[in-house]
Design a protein around this motif. Structure first.
Motif, mmCIF file in Angstrom:
data_model
loop_
_atom_site.group_PDB
_atom_site.id
_atom_site.type_symbol
_atom_site.label_atom_id
_atom_site.label_comp_id
_atom_site.label_asym_id
_atom_site.label_seq_id
_atom_site.Cartn_x
_atom_site.Cartn_y
_atom_site.Cartn_z
ATOM 1 N N ASN A 16 3.191 -38.257 24.465
ATOM 2 C CA ASN A 16 2.629 -37.098 23.781
ATOM 3 C C ASN A 16 3.136 -35.790 24.360
ATOM 4 O O ASN A 16 2.935 -34.737 23.779
ATOM 5 C CB ASN A 16 1.109 -37.125 23.919
ATOM 6 N N ARG A 59 -3.956 -37.808 19.796
ATOM 7 C CA ARG A 59 -3.564 -38.961 20.617
ATOM 8 C C ARG A 59 -4.339 -38.894 21.920
ATOM 9 O O ARG A 59 -4.849 -37.835 22.305
ATOM 10 C CB ARG A 59 -2.063 -38.980 20.858
ATOM 11 N N ASP A 61 -4.607 -40.773 26.055
ATOM 12 C CA ASP A 61 -4.185 -41.668 27.128
ATOM 13 C C ASP A 61 -5.416 -41.989 27.965
ATOM 14 O O ASP A 61 -6.187 -41.085 28.312
ATOM 15 C CB ASP A 61 -3.160 -41.011 28.057
ATOM 16 N N SER A 77 -2.404 -46.025 25.580
ATOM 17 C CA SER A 77 -2.170 -44.849 24.736
ATOM 18 C C SER A 77 -2.333 -45.207 23.269
ATOM 19 O O SER A 77 -2.041 -46.331 22.856
ATOM 20 C CB SER A 77 -0.751 -44.312 24.942
ATOM 21 N N GLY A 78 -2.756 -44.214 22.496
ATOM 22 C CA GLY A 78 -2.876 -44.401 21.054
ATOM 23 C C GLY A 78 -3.595 -43.230 20.425
ATOM 24 O O GLY A 78 -3.667 -42.138 20.992
ATOM 25 N N THR A 79 -4.146 -43.476 19.255
ATOM 26 C CA THR A 79 -4.839 -42.436 18.498
ATOM 27 C C THR A 79 -6.337 -42.517 18.754
ATOM 28 O O THR A 79 -6.931 -43.593 18.670
ATOM 29 C CB THR A 79 -4.568 -42.596 16.989
#
Length: 155
Positions: A16, A59, A61, A77-79
């Motif tokens: 990100n 996003r 982490d 990690s992701g949305t």
């Protein structure tokens, strides 16, 4: 925070980092109830401290620290989104830091979900994560926060 030297490196290495700014960066402490990576049980090495970074593009982490002498850590990690009044993280990548230097990280695509049930600013809250990476390695993590307010790392 005992892992402060890693903070800058994590923010720079994050997928990100080039596309969005950190919106919030919090450290939460508590009791690590379980931490399984494939066939490894890392529960006894879990530091009982996580760092949650939410970026301006939604996003997120979630960094999980260990007390391993090598400085090993994991970043899911992701949305991020709201789900049933809780924070949810749709995991699409896992980074394993083999040591605290940040130079020996392994990034792999993954799928899974983390949730933060409860409000950690109002008392204990529960993190739970389950994910599987592209090599079929499973990751399971659970941490009950200690009820102390999260430490805001942007202040």
């Amino acid at each position: 925070m005992k892992f402060l030297p890693l903070l800058t490196g994590l923010l720079l290495m994050s997928p990100n980092a080039q596309s969005a700014e950190p919106h919030s960066v919090f450290t939460l402490r508590g009791t690590c109830q379980s931490f399984l990576v494939g066939t490894e049980n890392l529960t006894s090495l879990c530091a009982g401290e996580v760092m949650q970074v939410v970026y301006t593009d939604s996003r997120m982490d979630l960094s999980i620290w260990t007390d391993a002498p090598s400085g090993r850590f994991f970043v899911l990690s992701g949305t991020a989104s709201a789900e049933n009044g809780n924070l949810a993280l749709a995991v699409d990548q896992i980074t394993e830091g083999k040591d605290g230097s940040g130079n020996n990280n392994v990034e792999i695509k993954a799928s899974g979900k983390c949730t933060l049930a409860g409000d950690p600013t109002a008392g204990p809250a529960q993190y739970t994560c389950e994910a599987t990476d592209d090599t079929d390695k499973t990751y399971k993590f659970a941490l009950l926060t200690d009820g102390a307010p999260p430490e805001n790392m942007l202040d």
